[in-house]
Write a protein that holds these residues in place. Structure first.
Motif, PDB file in Angstrom:
ATOM      1  N   LYS A 293       0.830  -1.204   0.000  1.00 29.95           N
ATOM      2  CA  LYS A 293       0.000   0.000   0.000  1.00 29.95           C
ATOM      3  C   LYS A 293       0.865   1.254   0.000  1.00 29.95           C
ATOM      4  N   ALA A 294       1.887   1.276   0.831  1.00 30.27           N
ATOM      5  CA  ALA A 294       2.751   2.457   0.939  1.00 30.27           C
ATOM      6  C   ALA A 294       3.450   2.756  -0.385  1.00 30.27           C
ATOM      7  N   ILE A 295       3.922   1.725  -1.054  1.00 28.88           N
ATOM      8  CA  ILE A 295       4.646   1.925  -2.311  1.00 28.88           C
ATOM      9  C   ILE A 295       3.701   2.378  -3.423  1.00 28.88           C
ATOM     10  N   SER A 296       2.536   1.774  -3.513  1.00 28.36           N
ATOM     11  CA  SER A 296       1.596   2.186  -4.556  1.00 28.36           C
ATOM     12  C   SER A 296       1.152   3.627  -4.348  1.00 28.36           C
ATOM     13  N   LYS A 297       0.921   4.012  -3.092  1.00 29.05           N
ATOM     14  CA  LYS A 297       0.571   5.405  -2.794  1.00 29.05           C
ATOM     15  C   LYS A 297       1.715   6.344  -3.149  1.00 29.05           C
ATOM     16  N   SER A 298       2.929   5.934  -2.815  1.00 25.17           N
ATOM     17  CA  SER A 298       4.099   6.771  -3.078  1.00 25.17           C
ATOM     18  C   SER A 298       4.235   7.075  -4.566  1.00 25.17           C
ATOM     19  N   ILE A 299       3.979   6.085  -5.386  1.00 20.02           N
ATOM     20  CA  ILE A 299       4.114   6.263  -6.834  1.00 20.02           C
ATOM     21  C   ILE A 299       3.052   7.204  -7.375  1.00 20.02           C
ATOM     22  N   ILE A 300       1.793   6.995  -7.003  1.00 19.74           N
ATOM     23  CA  ILE A 300       0.738   7.828  -7.588  1.00 19.74           C
ATOM     24  C   ILE A 300       0.706   9.232  -6.977  1.00 19.74           C
ATOM     25  N   THR A 301       1.437   9.424  -5.864  1.00 20.71           N
ATOM     26  CA  THR A 301       1.515  10.753  -5.251  1.00 20.71           C
ATOM     27  C   THR A 301       2.703  11.547  -5.766  1.00 20.71           C
ATOM     28  N   TYR A 325      12.073   5.992  -1.904  1.00 24.82           N
ATOM     29  CA  TYR A 325      11.946   6.806  -0.695  1.00 24.82           C
ATOM     30  C   TYR A 325      10.758   6.398   0.181  1.00 24.82           C
ATOM     31  N   THR A 326      10.126   5.296  -0.177  1.00 26.30           N
ATOM     32  CA  THR A 326       9.057   4.765   0.668  1.00 26.30           C
ATOM     33  C   THR A 326       9.666   4.106   1.901  1.00 26.30           C
ATOM     34  N   GLU A 327       9.121   4.417   3.074  1.00 28.17           N
ATOM     35  CA  GLU A 327       9.632   3.815   4.297  1.00 28.17           C
ATOM     36  C   GLU A 327       9.321   2.324   4.328  1.00 28.17           C
ATOM     37  N   GLY A 328      10.300   1.536   4.778  1.00 28.53           N
ATOM     38  CA  GLY A 328      10.100   0.097   4.870  1.00 28.53           C
ATOM     39  C   GLY A 328      11.367  -0.656   4.521  1.00 28.53           C
ATOM     40  N   ASP A 329      11.361  -1.939   4.808  1.00 29.76           N
ATOM     41  CA  ASP A 329      12.524  -2.785   4.572  1.00 29.76           C
ATOM     42  C   ASP A 329      12.269  -3.658   3.348  1.00 29.76           C
ATOM     43  N   PHE A 330      12.951  -3.349   2.255  1.00 27.46           N
ATOM     44  CA  PHE A 330      12.786  -4.129   1.032  1.00 27.46           C
ATOM     45  C   PHE A 330      13.997  -3.930   0.129  1.00 27.46           C
ATOM     46  N   ALA A 331      14.171  -4.847  -0.798  1.00 29.74           N
ATOM     47  CA  ALA A 331      15.260  -4.753  -1.772  1.00 29.74           C
ATOM     48  C   ALA A 331      14.761  -4.090  -3.045  1.00 29.74           C
ATOM     49  N   VAL A 332      15.675  -3.532  -3.821  1.00 26.18           N
ATOM     50  CA  VAL A 332      15.284  -2.887  -5.080  1.00 26.18           C
ATOM     51  C   VAL A 332      15.762  -3.665  -6.305  1.00 26.18           C
ATOM     52  N   ASP A 333      16.659  -4.625  -6.096  1.00 25.63           N
ATOM     53  CA  ASP A 333      17.256  -5.312  -7.242  1.00 25.63           C
ATOM     54  C   ASP A 333      16.408  -6.466  -7.781  1.00 25.63           C
ATOM     55  N   THR A 334      15.184  -6.604  -7.267  1.00 26.78           N
ATOM     56  CA  THR A 334      14.273  -7.626  -7.810  1.00 26.78           C
ATOM     57  C   THR A 334      13.045  -6.997  -8.469  1.00 26.78           C
ATOM     58  N   ILE A 335      12.981  -5.673  -8.470  1.00 27.71           N
ATOM     59  CA  ILE A 335      11.763  -4.971  -8.883  1.00 27.71           C
ATOM     60  C   ILE A 335      11.667  -4.824 -10.406  1.00 27.71           C
TER      61      ILE A 335
END
Length: 404
Positions: A293-301, A325-335
Motif C-alpha cells: 500500500k505504501a509503495i503504490s501510494k508513493s508512486i501515484i503521489t 523513498y518509501t519507508e520500509g525494509d525491502f530490496a530494489v534489485d528484484t523490482i
C-alpha cells in the motif's frame, strides 16, 4: 452482484433532492443536497485525519454517536471550517432539516464542502431547506449529486444489488472530490445508502474495511482535506436476516461495499483537478500488504511521476525513485515495472534496472486516458492498488485563484 441505476435512492425507502439555494453566486450550480430515509437507519462513518477539520464533522460525530441517522444535509461552496461559529451553523442546519422532515436534529448527518475559512451564510440554507423537503423523490439522486460538487467536472454515483439471505439488497452511493485529495481517510465526501438489515457495529466494520482499500488509496495532490468523510445509512427495508456477525452474509455485503467504493475512488482520481488521465498503480509480491500500500501510494503521489504521465513520458526512473523513498525494509534489485493501457503494455524496468524498450510504443500507451503501472517486487505476498491522476497546467490554474 448486479449493477443498477438510481445511485443513493436505489435502495428501498431512500429519496433525495438538490437545489441552488444561493451559497454559490453562480445560479446554474446546485449547492444544497438532501438525502432522506423513510425510516430510521443504523449509521456509520469515517472521517478525515487532518487535525484541522470542519465543524460539520464535529456535529456529525456527536449526532451518530448512538449509531442512528435518518437524513443527510450537505452544502457546497463553503466548507464551514475554521469559523468561530461553525459548530453553531452546522447545528442550525440539522435543526432546520429536522423541522422540515419532522425528525430529530440528532438523527442527521451534516456535511459542507468548498472554501475554507469563510463564514458560512446560513440565510440561503435556511430558505433552501424548506424547498428541498417537498421535492424529495427517487429521481432526485442526480440533483443531489450535482449539489455536492465543487471543482468536480463529472457527477459520481453508483448502485448495486446482491442477494443476501434470500432477499435482494441494494447499496447506492454518491461522492464528490477533485482536489485536496490524499490518502488518510477521509479524502472527499462519500454518502452510501443501503436497505440491508445490518447492525451498526457490523456496518462500521464493513465501511472501515472497504475504505482502507479504496478511498484511502486515492491521491490527487498530496493534500488531506479538512472536511471529508464517508458515511453509510442502512434502513433494513430489504428484510434480510439481520447481519450481526461475520459470516457469509457479511462477506457478501462487504464485497458490494468494496466494489462501490472502488468505483467511487477511481472516479474521484480520474476527475482530479485539471487531470486528463486516471493513473492506477498495482504493487505485487511485496514483503507485506502494508508495504505494498505504501509503495503504490508513493508512486501515484509523486509529482514527477504524475507530470511524466501528463507528458506521456515513460520516465520509469521517477517510479523507482518514488519506490526508493518509501519507508520500509525491502530490496530494489528484484523490482520490475510494466506500464500498460488499452494500447498495450511494455516492460520498462527489470531487476531494478532499465531495459531496452520502444519509446514510440511507450508514448502511444501513455497517451491514453487510463494508464496502469504494474510493480512486481518478487519479495512476498503483499498486494495493493492505488489510484491517482496526472499533474497538468490546469491544476495550478484552478488552485491559483480558487478562493478569489
Amino acid at each position: 452482484m448486479k449493477k443498477i441505476t438510481g445511485g443513493v435512492t436505489a435502495p428501498k425507502g431512500f429519496t433525495a433532492a438538490g437545489i441552488h439555494c444561493g451559497i454559490r453566486n453562480n445560479q446554474t450550480k446546485k449547492d444544497l443536497a438532501l438525502l432522506y430515509s423513510e425510516v430510521p437507519c443504523n449509521a456509520a462513518a469515517v472521517y478525515t485525519q487532518n487535525k484541522v477539520y470542519g465543524a460539520p464533522i464535529t456535529v456529525t460525530k456527536a449526532n451518530i454517536a448512538d449509531g442512528m441517522a435518518q437524513a443527510m444535509i450537505c452544502n457546497s461552496g463553503n466548507a464551514n471550517t475554521c469559523n468561530a461559529d461553525g459548530v453553531e451553523k452546522a447545528e442550525m442546519m440539522c435543526e432546520m432539516t429536522a423541522k422540515a422532515l419532522g425528525i430529530s436534529p440528532k438523527d442527521i448527518i451534516v456535511a459542507s464542502t468548498g472554501v475554507i475559512g469563510m463564514t458560512l451564510n446560513i440565510e440561503p440554507i435556511a430558505s433552501g431547506i424548506p424547498k428541498l423537503a417537498p421535492i424529495l423523490s427517487k429521481e432526485g439522486h442526480a440533483d443531489a449529486v450535482e449539489a455536492i460538487m465543487t471543482t468536480d467536472t463529472k457527477p459520481k454515483e453508483e448502485a448495486y444489488e446482491i442477494e443476501i439471505g434470500g432477499k435482494t439488497v441494494s447499496i447506492g452511493a454518491m461522492a464528490k472530490g477533485s482536489g485536496m485529495i490524499h490518502p488518510n481517510m477521509a479524502t472527499m465526501l462519500g454518502f452510501l445508502t443501503t436497505d440491508c438489515a445490518i447492525t451498526t457495529p457490523m456496518l462500521q466494520k464493513a465501511l472501515k474495511l472497504a475504505v482502507d482499500d479504496t478511498f484511502n488509496m486515492v491521491s490527487v495532490d498530496g493534500d488531506t482535506s479538512t472536511n471529508d468523510m464517508v458515511s453509510i445509512m442502512a434502513n433494513g427495508l430489504a428484510e434480510n436476516p439481520v447481519i450481526d456477525s461475520e459470516g457469509a452474509d457479511f462477506d457478501a455485503f462487504l464485497l458490494v461495499v468494496k466494489e462501490i467504493c472502488t468505483s467511487m475512488a477511481k472516479k474521484i482520481a480520474g476527475d482530479g483537478e485539471g487531470a486528463t488521465k486516471l493513473v492506477e498503480c498495482s504493487v505485487h509480491h511485496a514483503p507485506d500488504t502494508k508495504l505494498a500500500k505504501a509503495i503504490s501510494k508513493s508512486i501515484i503521489t509523486s509529482s514527477l511521476t504524475k507530470a511524466a504521465m501528463f507528458g506521456a513520458d515513460a520516465n520509469w526512473g521517477r517510479i523507482l525513485c518514488a519506490i526508493g523513498y518509501t519507508e520500509g525494509d525491502f530490496a530494489v534489485d528484484t523490482i520490475s515495472v510494466t506500464i500498460s493501457s488499452p494500447k498495450g503494455e511494455i516492460l520498462v524496468c527489470e531487476k531494478g534496472a532499465g531495459v531496452p524498450f520502444d519509446e514510440d510504443k511507450a508514448k502511444e500507451i501513455l497517451l491514453q486516458e487510463e494508464i496502469h503501472i504494474d510493480v512486481d517486487m518478487q519479495q512476498g505476498d503483499g498486494e495493493a492498488t492505488a489510484w491517482g491522476c496526472d499533474l497538468t497546467y490546469d491544476y495550478v490554474k484552478i488552485n491559483g485563484d480558487y478562493r478569489t
